[in-house]
Scaffold this motif. Structure first.
Motif, mmCIF file in Angstrom:
data_model
loop_
_atom_site.group_PDB
_atom_site.id
_atom_site.type_symbol
_atom_site.label_atom_id
_atom_site.label_comp_id
_atom_site.label_asym_id
_atom_site.label_seq_id
_atom_site.Cartn_x
_atom_site.Cartn_y
_atom_site.Cartn_z
ATOM 1 N N ARG A 1 -0.252 -10.017 7.771
ATOM 2 C CA ARG A 1 0.630 -9.398 8.769
ATOM 3 C C ARG A 1 1.477 -8.325 8.120
ATOM 4 N NH1 ARG A 1 5.657 -12.592 11.740
ATOM 5 N NH2 ARG A 1 6.424 -10.821 12.980
ATOM 6 N N LEU A 2 1.650 -7.187 8.797
ATOM 7 C CA LEU A 2 2.544 -6.140 8.312
ATOM 8 C C LEU A 2 3.982 -6.626 8.427
ATOM 9 C CD1 LEU A 2 3.026 -3.210 7.325
ATOM 10 C CD2 LEU A 2 3.107 -2.534 9.745
ATOM 11 N N VAL A 3 4.696 -6.627 7.297
ATOM 12 C CA VAL A 3 6.057 -7.170 7.260
ATOM 13 C C VAL A 3 7.093 -6.062 7.095
ATOM 14 C CG1 VAL A 3 7.611 -8.728 6.040
ATOM 15 C CG2 VAL A 3 5.224 -9.360 6.355
ATOM 16 N N VAL A 4 6.836 -5.109 6.192
ATOM 17 C CA VAL A 4 7.808 -4.045 5.907
ATOM 18 C C VAL A 4 7.101 -2.693 5.949
ATOM 19 C CG1 VAL A 4 9.368 -3.049 4.179
ATOM 20 C CG2 VAL A 4 9.261 -5.528 4.474
ATOM 21 N N ARG B 1 0.862 -1.185 0.000
ATOM 22 C CA ARG B 1 0.000 0.000 0.000
ATOM 23 C C ARG B 1 0.900 1.238 0.000
ATOM 24 N NH1 ARG B 1 -5.284 -0.320 1.578
ATOM 25 N NH2 ARG B 1 -5.140 1.619 2.778
ATOM 26 N N THR B 2 0.694 2.118 -0.978
ATOM 27 C CA THR B 2 1.538 3.296 -1.161
ATOM 28 C C THR B 2 0.704 4.558 -1.043
ATOM 29 O OG1 THR B 2 3.040 2.100 -2.639
ATOM 30 C CG2 THR B 2 3.040 4.501 -2.799
ATOM 31 N N GLU B 3 1.233 5.548 -0.339
ATOM 32 C CA GLU B 3 0.569 6.845 -0.252
ATOM 33 C C GLU B 3 1.600 7.944 -0.056
ATOM 34 O OE1 GLU B 3 -1.874 7.437 3.216
ATOM 35 O OE2 GLU B 3 -0.838 5.815 4.272
ATOM 36 N N VAL B 4 1.273 9.139 -0.532
ATOM 37 C CA VAL B 4 2.118 10.313 -0.320
ATOM 38 C C VAL B 4 1.805 10.859 1.064
ATOM 39 C CG1 VAL B 4 2.691 12.634 -1.107
ATOM 40 C CG2 VAL B 4 2.226 10.822 -2.773
ATOM 41 N N LEU B 5 2.817 10.919 1.914
ATOM 42 C CA LEU B 5 2.623 11.340 3.296
ATOM 43 C C LEU B 5 2.786 12.839 3.490
ATOM 44 C CD1 LEU B 5 4.666 8.503 5.053
ATOM 45 C CD2 LEU B 5 2.204 8.574 4.602
ATOM 46 N N GLU B 6 3.661 13.447 2.670
ATOM 47 C CA GLU B 6 3.932 14.872 2.872
ATOM 48 C C GLU B 6 4.515 15.477 1.605
ATOM 49 O OE1 GLU B 6 5.705 17.354 6.606
ATOM 50 O OE2 GLU B 6 7.099 15.946 5.675
ATOM 51 N N VAL B 7 4.163 16.730 1.335
ATOM 52 C CA VAL B 7 4.710 17.478 0.212
ATOM 53 C C VAL B 7 5.139 18.852 0.724
ATOM 54 C CG1 VAL B 7 4.309 18.448 -2.084
ATOM 55 C CG2 VAL B 7 3.188 16.300 -1.426
ATOM 56 N N LYS B 8 6.392 19.234 0.452
ATOM 57 C CA LYS B 8 6.899 20.540 0.869
ATOM 58 C C LYS B 8 7.605 21.205 -0.303
ATOM 59 C CE LYS B 8 7.684 19.730 5.826
ATOM 60 N NZ LYS B 8 8.716 19.734 6.904
ATOM 61 N N ASP B 9 7.302 22.475 -0.523
ATOM 62 C CA ASP B 9 7.980 23.270 -1.541
ATOM 63 C C ASP B 9 8.964 24.219 -0.862
ATOM 64 O OD1 ASP B 9 6.667 22.305 -3.908
ATOM 65 O OD2 ASP B 9 4.871 23.378 -3.248
ATOM 66 N N LYS B 10 10.176 24.263 -1.398
ATOM 67 C CA LYS B 10 11.209 25.142 -0.860
ATOM 68 C C LYS B 10 11.946 25.810 -2.006
ATOM 69 C CE LYS B 10 12.058 22.492 3.400
ATOM 70 N NZ LYS B 10 13.102 21.845 4.240
ATOM 71 N N GLN B 11 12.677 26.856 -1.682
ATOM 72 C CA GLN B 11 13.495 27.545 -2.667
ATOM 73 C C GLN B 11 14.955 27.224 -2.397
ATOM 74 O OE1 GLN B 11 12.217 29.257 -5.218
ATOM 75 N NE2 GLN B 11 14.226 29.626 -6.095
ATOM 76 N N GLY B 12 15.601 26.560 -3.355
ATOM 77 C CA GLY B 12 17.008 26.233 -3.216
ATOM 78 C C GLY B 12 17.878 27.172 -4.021
ATOM 79 N N ARG B 13 19.199 26.996 -3.924
ATOM 80 C CA ARG B 13 20.133 27.844 -4.670
ATOM 81 C C ARG B 13 19.981 27.692 -6.174
ATOM 82 N NH1 ARG B 13 25.816 26.370 -2.052
ATOM 83 N NH2 ARG B 13 24.837 24.305 -2.197
ATOM 84 N N SER B 14 19.545 26.492 -6.596
ATOM 85 C CA SER B 14 19.399 26.236 -8.034
ATOM 86 C C SER B 14 17.970 26.451 -8.526
ATOM 87 C CB SER B 14 19.847 24.808 -8.338
ATOM 88 O OG SER B 14 19.052 23.861 -7.628
ATOM 89 N N GLY B 15 17.070 26.873 -7.633
ATOM 90 C CA GLY B 15 15.696 27.076 -8.044
ATOM 91 C C GLY B 15 14.722 26.391 -7.107
ATOM 92 N N PRO B 16 13.436 26.334 -7.461
ATOM 93 C CA PRO B 16 12.433 25.717 -6.592
ATOM 94 C C PRO B 16 12.645 24.211 -6.455
ATOM 95 C CG PRO B 16 11.475 26.297 -8.708
ATOM 96 C CD PRO B 16 12.837 26.909 -8.683
ATOM 97 N N ARG C 1 3.670 0.269 2.865
ATOM 98 C CA ARG C 1 3.434 -0.769 3.880
ATOM 99 C C ARG C 1 3.181 -2.073 3.133
ATOM 100 N NH1 ARG C 1 1.826 1.038 8.995
ATOM 101 N NH2 ARG C 1 0.279 -0.635 9.215
ATOM 102 N N ILE C 2 4.041 -3.060 3.389
ATOM 103 C CA ILE C 2 3.937 -4.343 2.701
ATOM 104 C C ILE C 2 3.499 -5.405 3.702
ATOM 105 C CG2 ILE C 2 5.137 -6.086 1.342
ATOM 106 C CD1 ILE C 2 7.096 -3.939 0.467
#
Length: 269
Positions: free
Chosen positions: A123-126, A93-108, A117-118
């Protein structure tokens, strides 16, 4: 795309045998070693869903935050509660947990945290967290101004891996990774501006985990790793480790001693 993506398959021995042959290690017989789940439960996007760089741009999780953004795997953490068993079905099972935008030296920059979760046999294994960074598109070839640096010999307790184009191509094929920076030298140089083919971050992480396994790491494990700086095919890959107070520190470096990745491995829970 739905918020949670689920994928199931029977973990057949073929991919594990292929990865063992690529790394030059003994194939597992019944249970997958740490991180070997990365060659299973793969996304297999349609050709029409790939961007110019070979990476999926739609109908994928996570989806790129914008057109032309460069994707880089920055690190993550994997907790193994039990070994995954070959010959049995597993579900991720795959999901996006967090998204953050920042400004770096080379751009956004956009930082994504992806959770997996596998489970197997109910039973939860991984449990896994992957940290992914998206950067602005490159503007073409860059001048290589790096000075020649003396090589650091491979130590008696280190493991040297020849990162040939053949090995990188085979790892891309094994993981169904069409990202051209790993096998198309002209694209990597002329479009992305890299001095060579990029060595996969997951390949470095797997190599670090494998050296720890060869030195006795076993059972339920917690592996926290970070990719420090890009590694290219002509620079080689050398893995070393140290042990201290129940923790194993694993480091990947190139032939000059430049550290490209590191990780800490300990007993889970």
């Amino acid at each position: 795309m739905p918020e949670v993506v689920e994928r199931s398959e029977v973990l057949l021995p073929g991919p594990a045998q292929a990865l063992a042959g690529l790394l030059g290690v003994t194939p597992p017989q019944a249970e997958l070693p740490l991180l070997w789940h990365w060659i299973y439960l793969l996304d297999r996007p349609a050709q029409a869903d790939l961007g110019p760089d070979g990476h999926p741009i739609r109908n994928t999780a996570p989806a790129p935050p914008g057109p032309g953004r460069r994707r880089m795997w920055a690190g993550g953490r994997v907790v193994s509660h039990a070994p995954l068993r070959l010959g049995e079905e597993a579900t991720r099972r795959t999901e996006v947990l967090e998204v953050k935008d920042k400004q770096g030296r080379s751009g956004p920059l956009t930082f994504l945290t992806v959770g997996h979760r596998i489970s197997q046999g109910g039973r939860l294994v991984v449990e896994e967290r992957q940290d992914i960074v998206y950067r602005e598109a490159a503007s073409g070839p860059r001048q290589d101004t790096a000075e020649a640096v003396a090589e650091v010999p491979v130590g008696p307790d280190e493991w040297a891996i020849e990162t040939s184009p053949t090995l990188l191509f085979r790892y891309s094929a094994l993981t169904y990774n069409a990202h051209r920076i790993h096998y198309d030298r002209d694209y990597a140089r002329d479009v992305e501006g890299y001095p060579g083919l990029l060595v996969h971050g997951p390949l470095q992480a797997v190599a670090m985990a494998e050296l720890a396994r060869a030195r006795g790491a076993s059972g339920n494990l917690d592996f926290d790793y970070r990719l420090r700086t890009p590694l290219f095919d002509h620079q080689g890959l050398i893995i070393g480790l140290t042990e201290n107070d129940g923790e194993t520190t694993v480091v990947a470096r190139d032939r000059t001693g430049r550290e490209t990745a590191s990780g800490t491995l300990r007993k889970a829970g």
